[in-house]
Motif scaffolding. Structure first.
Motif, mmCIF file in Angstrom:
data_model
loop_
_atom_site.group_PDB
_atom_site.id
_atom_site.type_symbol
_atom_site.label_atom_id
_atom_site.label_comp_id
_atom_site.label_asym_id
_atom_site.label_seq_id
_atom_site.Cartn_x
_atom_site.Cartn_y
_atom_site.Cartn_z
ATOM 1 N N ASP A 11 1.603 5.548 2.589
ATOM 2 C CA ASP A 11 0.505 5.900 1.689
ATOM 3 C C ASP A 11 1.084 6.853 0.646
ATOM 4 O O ASP A 11 1.274 8.043 0.901
ATOM 5 C CB ASP A 11 -0.646 6.547 2.454
ATOM 6 C CG ASP A 11 -1.823 6.902 1.532
ATOM 7 O OD1 ASP A 11 -1.626 6.902 0.294
ATOM 8 O OD2 ASP A 11 -2.919 7.192 2.053
ATOM 9 N N LYS A 24 -4.947 11.086 -10.126
ATOM 10 C CA LYS A 24 -3.666 10.818 -9.449
ATOM 11 C C LYS A 24 -2.536 10.956 -10.480
ATOM 12 O O LYS A 24 -2.787 11.065 -11.676
ATOM 13 C CB LYS A 24 -3.675 9.425 -8.824
ATOM 14 C CG LYS A 24 -4.791 9.227 -7.792
ATOM 15 C CD LYS A 24 -4.593 10.055 -6.535
ATOM 16 C CE LYS A 24 -5.838 10.116 -5.670
ATOM 17 N NZ LYS A 24 -5.927 9.125 -4.646
ATOM 18 N N GLN A 77 -0.670 9.698 -3.477
ATOM 19 C CA GLN A 77 -0.516 11.001 -4.133
ATOM 20 C C GLN A 77 0.932 11.277 -4.505
ATOM 21 O O GLN A 77 1.337 12.427 -4.666
ATOM 22 C CB GLN A 77 -1.045 12.110 -3.214
ATOM 23 C CG GLN A 77 -2.539 11.965 -2.938
ATOM 24 C CD GLN A 77 -3.102 13.139 -2.160
ATOM 25 O OE1 GLN A 77 -2.460 14.168 -1.990
ATOM 26 N NE2 GLN A 77 -4.326 12.987 -1.677
ATOM 27 N N SER A 136 -2.237 4.658 -5.747
ATOM 28 C CA SER A 136 -3.553 4.691 -6.401
ATOM 29 C C SER A 136 -3.373 5.008 -7.879
ATOM 30 O O SER A 136 -2.538 5.830 -8.254
ATOM 31 C CB SER A 136 -4.431 5.756 -5.749
ATOM 32 O OG SER A 136 -5.577 5.989 -6.544
HETATM 33 C C1 LIG Z 1 -6.695 8.502 -3.510
HETATM 34 C C2 LIG Z 1 -6.124 8.192 -2.205
HETATM 35 C C3 LIG Z 1 -6.288 6.938 -1.596
HETATM 36 C C4 LIG Z 1 -7.202 5.862 -2.153
HETATM 37 O O1 LIG Z 1 -6.977 5.523 -3.473
HETATM 38 P P1 LIG Z 1 -8.214 5.078 -4.399
HETATM 39 O O2 LIG Z 1 -7.541 4.489 -5.612
HETATM 40 O O3 LIG Z 1 -8.971 6.313 -4.698
HETATM 41 O O4 LIG Z 1 -8.998 4.065 -3.668
HETATM 42 C C5 LIG Z 1 -5.653 6.708 -0.390
HETATM 43 N N1 LIG Z 1 -4.901 7.645 0.208
HETATM 44 C C6 LIG Z 1 -4.734 8.879 -0.328
HETATM 45 C C7 LIG Z 1 -3.891 9.876 0.392
HETATM 46 C C8 LIG Z 1 -5.346 9.200 -1.547
HETATM 47 O O5 LIG Z 1 -5.197 10.417 -2.068
#
Ligand SMILES: *Cc1c(COP(=O)(O)O)cnc(C)c1O
Length: 409
Positions: free
Chosen positions: A153, A183, A156, A178
């Motif tokens: 993930d 972001k 960020q 994202s």
């Molecule tokens: C923002 C975020 C997401 C999801 O992204 P979106 O584009 O807002 O749906 C997933 N994981 C983390 C850690 C995030 O900060």
């Protein structure tokens, strides 16, 4: 209600050129595959696939992995964005919470081992929260020869340098990013899956081809929001949306009933000139984070300055945090408490997680504040933030304290 200069906790203005491109794409197509190729190359993956959000990207990649497997558990951090468990649930899978170490903001090693003891583990989601690199070596070592997918993930961490070279999000089987508001690289919404696994990419692409194409209303709304958000995040204006609770600015909710969509044309169009914009944003956040370390004496996890999306600081106690947040709100300093709860305390999820304890996530939730690192933070803001946390007895120069006892991570 505060009026006057107010910092947002996070901001990633896109600028007039990107807004114009987005508006132009309400009725036209956007160069999806060109952007996907550029981004894949930049991230060090074979393929990148654009979607409607980071959450959609996660749901789709998990769904693609699910096909043909009898396993259904997905290990996620017990302290993370609510979109993560929502995407897991949306994909018809079971979130398994791994505790988070308050010293590193990464998986707690013992808790991670317990998750790997499950025979039904399908995937693990190491998370580069704030842009702090998660330890991927450890996850790979635990996986060994089992068929467990590592999905980073990196929502960020877009463009953030990885410890071993390259950029974060390039080591797992896939990574999600994202392009949402605030972001590193915002396009007013959007997300992407990056992967080196061509088979997985093909499965993802065929799934995305079957998703509904965002309609005119969604396209127009995306372009309009992009323009409005760019205006509202300016400190001279932000007091207005920040002071109107019904707008729900900065709120987090758990919403597993959503439909992943393909890329929204205006968001894709807003990526015009993305790499220069991203490099500028990263350089600015690195400079800002460096000043928090050198001028204010705050020590981030790992010690080194990075282009943190927000600069995390663990205070001594929950009471301290409440006071700092209230005072920062009064002063309009953009200091935020991040997520309202750890994942096991999300009201809709509490029943799933009655058994078990995640003390690291609880400690983070109770004591974390984040400091803004975006381009609108000026010297006076930073001095005010430094003074606010110092007044709480938090800040002594980094050199005089051991990292073990550092109250400010
Ligand atoms: C923002 C975020 C997401 C999801 O992204 P979106 O584009 O807002 O749906 C997933 N994981 C983390 C850690 C995030 O900060």
């Amino acid at each position: 209600m505060r009026t006057g200069r107010t910092l947002p906790p996070t901001a990633a203005p896109v600028g007039a050129t990107a807004i114009a491109a987005a508006v132009g794409a309400i009725f036209a197509d956007a160069p999806v595959s060109t952007r996907e190729e550029e981004i894949a190359r930049y991230l060090g993956h074979a393929q990148a696939v654009l979607l409607s959000s980071g959450k959609a990207a996660l749901a789709v990649v998990l769904e693609a992995l699910k096909a043909g497997e009898g396993t259904r558990a997905v290990a996620i951090p017990a302290y993370t964005c609510y979109s993560v468990p929502a995407a897991v649930v949306r994909a018809g899978l079971e979130p398994v919470l791994v505790d988070v170490d308050p010293e590193t903001f990464d998986f707690d090693p013992a808790s991670l081992e317990r998750a790997f003891a499950r025979p039904d583990l399908l995937a693990v989601i190491p998370t580069h929260l704030f842009g702090i690199p998660a330890n991927i070596d450890r996850v790979q070592a635990l996986r060994g020869r089992r068929r467990i997918a590592i999905i980073e993930d990196a929502a960020q961490a877009f463009g953030v340098a990885a410890p071993g070279g390259g950029r974060l999000g390039a080591r797992g089987d896939a990574a999600i990013f994202s392009l949402g508001r605030g972001k590193h690289l915002s396009a007013g919404g959007g997300g992407l899956i990056a992967t080196r696994d061509l088979e997985l990419a093909a499965r993802v692409r065929s799934m995305v081809a079957g998703l509904p194409t965002p309609g005119l209303v969604r396209r127009a709304r995306t372009a309009l929001e992009l323009a409005i958000v760019d205006l509202l995040v300016q400190p001279s204006v932000y007091w207005l949306p920040a002071g109107l609770p019904f707008l729900g600015i900065g709120e987090t909710d758990y919403a597993p009933h959503f439909n992943p969509g393909g890329p929204v044309a205006p968001a894709v169009a807003a990526l015009e000139g993305w790499s220069a914009r991203l490099e500028r944003s990263l350089a600015g956040r690195l400079a800002q984070s460096t000043r928090y370390i050198t001028d204010c004496g705050f020590v981030p996890p790992g010690g080194a300055a990075r282009p943190f999306l927000r600069f995390p600081v663990l205070l001594d106690s929950a009471g301290e945090r409440t006071r700092v947040l209230a005072e920062a709100r009064r002063l309009g300093l953009g200091v935020s408490g991040m997520y309202p709860t750890a994942i096991h305390q999300v009201p809709e999820l509490r029943d799933r997680f009655r058994e078990g304890a995640w003390p690291g996530a609880d400690a983070i939730q109770a004591r974390l504040v984040t400091l803004p690192t975006h381009a609108y933070v000026d010297d006076r803001d930073r001095r005010a933030i430094g003074a606010l946390l110092r007044a709480r007895g938090q800040s002594t120069p980094a050199a005089t304290r051991s990292s073990r006892t550092a109250a400010v991570l």
